[in-house]
Design a protein around this motif. Structure first.
Motif, PDB file in Angstrom:
ATOM      1  N   PHE A  55      15.311   2.098   7.866  1.00  0.00           N
ATOM      2  CA  PHE A  55      15.241   3.560   7.997  1.00  0.00           C
ATOM      3  C   PHE A  55      14.358   4.119   6.877  1.00  0.00           C
ATOM      4  CE2 PHE A  55      19.197   2.294   9.986  1.00  0.00           C
ATOM      5  CZ  PHE A  55      19.257   3.064  11.129  1.00  0.00           C
ATOM      6  N   PRO A  56      13.031   3.942   6.977  1.00  0.00           N
ATOM      7  CA  PRO A  56      12.147   4.368   5.881  1.00  0.00           C
ATOM      8  C   PRO A  56      12.041   5.884   5.782  1.00  0.00           C
ATOM      9  CG  PRO A  56      10.846   3.673   7.759  1.00  0.00           C
ATOM     10  CD  PRO A  56      12.268   3.351   8.086  1.00  0.00           C
ATOM     11  N   ILE A  57      11.630   6.346   4.622  1.00  0.00           N
ATOM     12  CA  ILE A  57      11.352   7.771   4.386  1.00  0.00           C
ATOM     13  C   ILE A  57       9.856   7.917   4.135  1.00  0.00           C
ATOM     14  CG2 ILE A  57      11.656   9.685   2.764  1.00  0.00           C
ATOM     15  CD1 ILE A  57      14.570   8.812   2.446  1.00  0.00           C
ATOM     16  N   TYR A  58       9.203   8.736   4.950  1.00  0.00           N
ATOM     17  CA  TYR A  58       7.763   8.994   4.818  1.00  0.00           C
ATOM     18  C   TYR A  58       7.585  10.190   3.889  1.00  0.00           C
ATOM     19  CZ  TYR A  58       7.596   5.986   8.926  1.00  0.00           C
ATOM     20  OH  TYR A  58       7.744   4.923   9.791  1.00  0.00           O
ATOM     21  N   LYS A  59       6.577  10.091   3.015  1.00  0.00           N
ATOM     22  CA  LYS A  59       6.400  11.097   1.968  1.00  0.00           C
ATOM     23  C   LYS A  59       4.957  11.591   1.938  1.00  0.00           C
ATOM     24  CE  LYS A  59       8.155   9.800  -2.037  1.00  0.00           C
ATOM     25  NZ  LYS A  59       8.423   8.940  -3.204  1.00  0.00           N
TER      26      LYS A  59
ATOM     27  N   ASP B 288       8.733   5.297   1.420  1.00  0.00           N
ATOM     28  CA  ASP B 288       9.709   4.772   0.454  1.00  0.00           C
ATOM     29  C   ASP B 288      10.801   4.021   1.215  1.00  0.00           C
ATOM     30  OD1 ASP B 288      11.637   4.361  -1.565  1.00  0.00           O
ATOM     31  OD2 ASP B 288      10.851   6.087  -2.682  1.00  0.00           O
ATOM     32  N   PHE B 289      10.698   2.712   1.188  1.00  0.00           N
ATOM     33  CA  PHE B 289      11.679   1.888   1.889  1.00  0.00           C
ATOM     34  C   PHE B 289      12.989   1.811   1.118  1.00  0.00           C
ATOM     35  CE2 PHE B 289       7.511   0.347   3.311  1.00  0.00           C
ATOM     36  CZ  PHE B 289       7.672   0.442   4.684  1.00  0.00           C
TER      37      PHE B 289
ATOM     38  N   LEU C 212       0.835  -1.203   0.000  1.00  0.00           N
ATOM     39  CA  LEU C 212       0.000   0.000   0.000  1.00  0.00           C
ATOM     40  C   LEU C 212       0.870   1.255   0.000  1.00  0.00           C
ATOM     41  CD1 LEU C 212      -2.637  -1.135   2.652  1.00  0.00           C
ATOM     42  CD2 LEU C 212      -3.100  -0.719   0.215  1.00  0.00           C
ATOM     43  N   ALA C 213       1.961   1.228   0.767  1.00  0.00           N
ATOM     44  CA  ALA C 213       2.862   2.377   0.826  1.00  0.00           C
ATOM     45  C   ALA C 213       3.434   2.698  -0.550  1.00  0.00           C
ATOM     46  CB  ALA C 213       3.988   2.089   1.822  1.00  0.00           C
TER      47      ALA C 213
ATOM     48  N   GLY D 270       8.602  -4.167   5.739  1.00  0.00           N
ATOM     49  CA  GLY D 270       7.930  -2.886   5.870  1.00  0.00           C
ATOM     50  C   GLY D 270       8.172  -2.233   7.212  1.00  0.00           C
ATOM     51  N   LEU D 271       7.063  -1.878   7.907  1.00  0.00           N
ATOM     52  CA  LEU D 271       7.140  -1.193   9.189  1.00  0.00           C
ATOM     53  C   LEU D 271       7.180  -2.152  10.373  1.00  0.00           C
ATOM     54  CD1 LEU D 271       4.447   1.558   8.474  1.00  0.00           C
ATOM     55  CD2 LEU D 271       6.930   1.857   8.408  1.00  0.00           C
TER      56      LEU D 271
END
Length: 423
Positions: free
Chosen positions: A166-170, A154-155, A146-147, A276-277
């Motif tokens: 260390f994901p980046i949320y957009k 963005d993993f 879904l992300a 993922g998370l």
């Protein structure tokens, strides 16, 4: 850290209780009590030697004053021997105390009677469950897909910039993340918690104070040049604000909250359970910390549990509460409740919060005491809980709120996000 006097008084009961953790304490306790006896006898010898030395020094001063130089010089030879003895006893005492403390650091907290015996998370006891598990349409996706579909986390880009975990949320993903932090903090403040903005690094004394060191040294990011540690949770800086404090009645209750990024160098297997998370090296969390008189701490623990229940009710996420068994209980905890949210797309429960009472275990390390009404100094009880850790809450929202047209935003978060759908 356990108190030696309590070990002496409750040795057999403690040995029995620690067996719930599959921890055999008998030989360690024998060594602890032997070292404590050495410490006590050495302290007595040191005190007696210093007292005798002080007494002779006063006599020597009077003899010189009265012109009795020969007698004074004879006594000076005796004081020289006493100084050598006091140095020897001081070194032995320091070494014994260090050895005793090192040994005590290896012993976990005593679990309460309500903690079930068990070897692993499989033996944890479910004590509460609430919320209906939604029925998703065919073709529903796990949160990492879904992300990517809605371009909100963005993993791969996080892996490029730093590394895995260390994901980046957009875009709307970043705004939803910020909304959750603000919502959790507002709810904590409304419940009477004082908000703090905290350092993200702590010194070694703070790590020892709350029990991350030496138990979890391998899970912490260590900045060797400055001998600082990246925090694994806001519990560490918040609780250590009170290290070496002597509190009074008027200081209670102490209820603190803070939002921080958290850093954990956790080893994990590959596969869906860590995708993922589900498991990260950096993640955001709002923490609750309470410092209470011993007689009030379990009522405070119940209040923290109710607070987290209400958060999950507001988010309308199906959840359950587990009482952790001895084999899954954290090193410093006397009693822990884990909250888990059900991830419908993954068809499994995800831990989102641990709420614990450490009783006096941390306070003994922290030298955190209070003066009771009788004027006696006592150790306090410390408690903490996640309210909440964001990654798996976010995963639960993305998966459980997905529709054919996009991902709905929980109603309570819409005032914080400014939008009601990710599409």
């Amino acid at each position: 850290m356990l108190q030696v006097n309590n070990i002496k008084e409750h040795k057999d009961a403690y040995i029995k209780a620690l067996k719930k953790r599959n921890f055999d304490a008998e030989s360690i306790f024998d060594e602890v009590l032997s070292l404590d006896e050495t410490r006590r006898s050495t302290q007595t010898k040191l005190d007696d030697t210093l007292a005798e030395s002080n007494k002779l020094s006063k006599q020597i001063g009077l003899m010189f004053k009265n012109g009795e130089h020969q007698k004074a010089n004879l006594l000076k030879e005796k004081t020289g021997k006493l100084k050598e003895d006091s140095k020897k006893y001081s070194e032995l005492l320091a070494n014994t105390i260090a050895e005793l403390e090192k040994l005590l650091y290896t012993v976990p907290n005593i679990p309460t009677e309500s903690v079930p015996a068990g070897n692993s998370e499989e033996d944890n006891e479910e004590i509460y469950k609430e919320g209906d598990i939604p029925v998703l349409a065919e073709g529903s996706l796990p949160h990492w897909e879904l992300a990517k579909k809605y371009d909100i986390i963005d993993f791969e880009l996080g892996n490029k910039v730093t590394g895995a975990g260390f994901p980046i949320y957009k875009g709307k993903g970043a705004r939803l993340q910020r909304a959750l932090v603000s919502y959790f903090l507002d709810k904590a403040v409304d419940a009477g918690y004082s908000e703090y903005q905290l350092p993200l690094m702590v010194n070694e004394a703070s790590g020892y104070g709350t029990g991350q060191l030496p138990d979890k040294e391998g899970q912490m990011y260590h900045i060797t040049e400055d001998d600082l540690y990246m925090i694994p949770t806001a519990e560490v800086p918040i609780t250590n604000m009170y290290r070496d404090n002597l509190l009074t009645d008027k200081d209670f209750p102490i209820a603190c909250t803070g939002y921080t990024p958290c850093f954990r160098r956790e080893a994990g297997s590959y596969g869906a359970h860590v995708r993922g998370l589900n498991r990260l090296h950096q993640f955001d969390k709002v923490e609750l910390v309470r410092i209470e008189k011993p007689e009030n701490s379990y009522e405070a623990l119940d209040g923290m549990v109710d607070h987290i229940k209400n958060l999950l009710k507001d988010l309308q996420l199906p959840y359950r509460i587990l009482r952790l068994c001895g084999g899954d209980l954290g090193f410093t905890s006397a009693l822990t409740y884990d909250f888990e949210v059900f991830s419908t797309a993954q068809d499994r429960w995800l831990e989102i919060s641990s709420v614990s009472n450490f009783e006096t275990f941390q306070a003994n390390r922290l030298k955190l005491r209070y003066k009771n009404k009788e004027g006696k100094k006592e150790l306090v009880h410390t408690l903490n809980g996640s309210a909440l850790a964001l990654p798996r809450v976010l995963a639960g929202i993305l998966e459980n709120y997905q529709t054919e047209n996009g991902i709905k935003i929980p109603e309570v978060l819409v005032p914080y996000t400014g939008f009601d759908m990710i599409d």
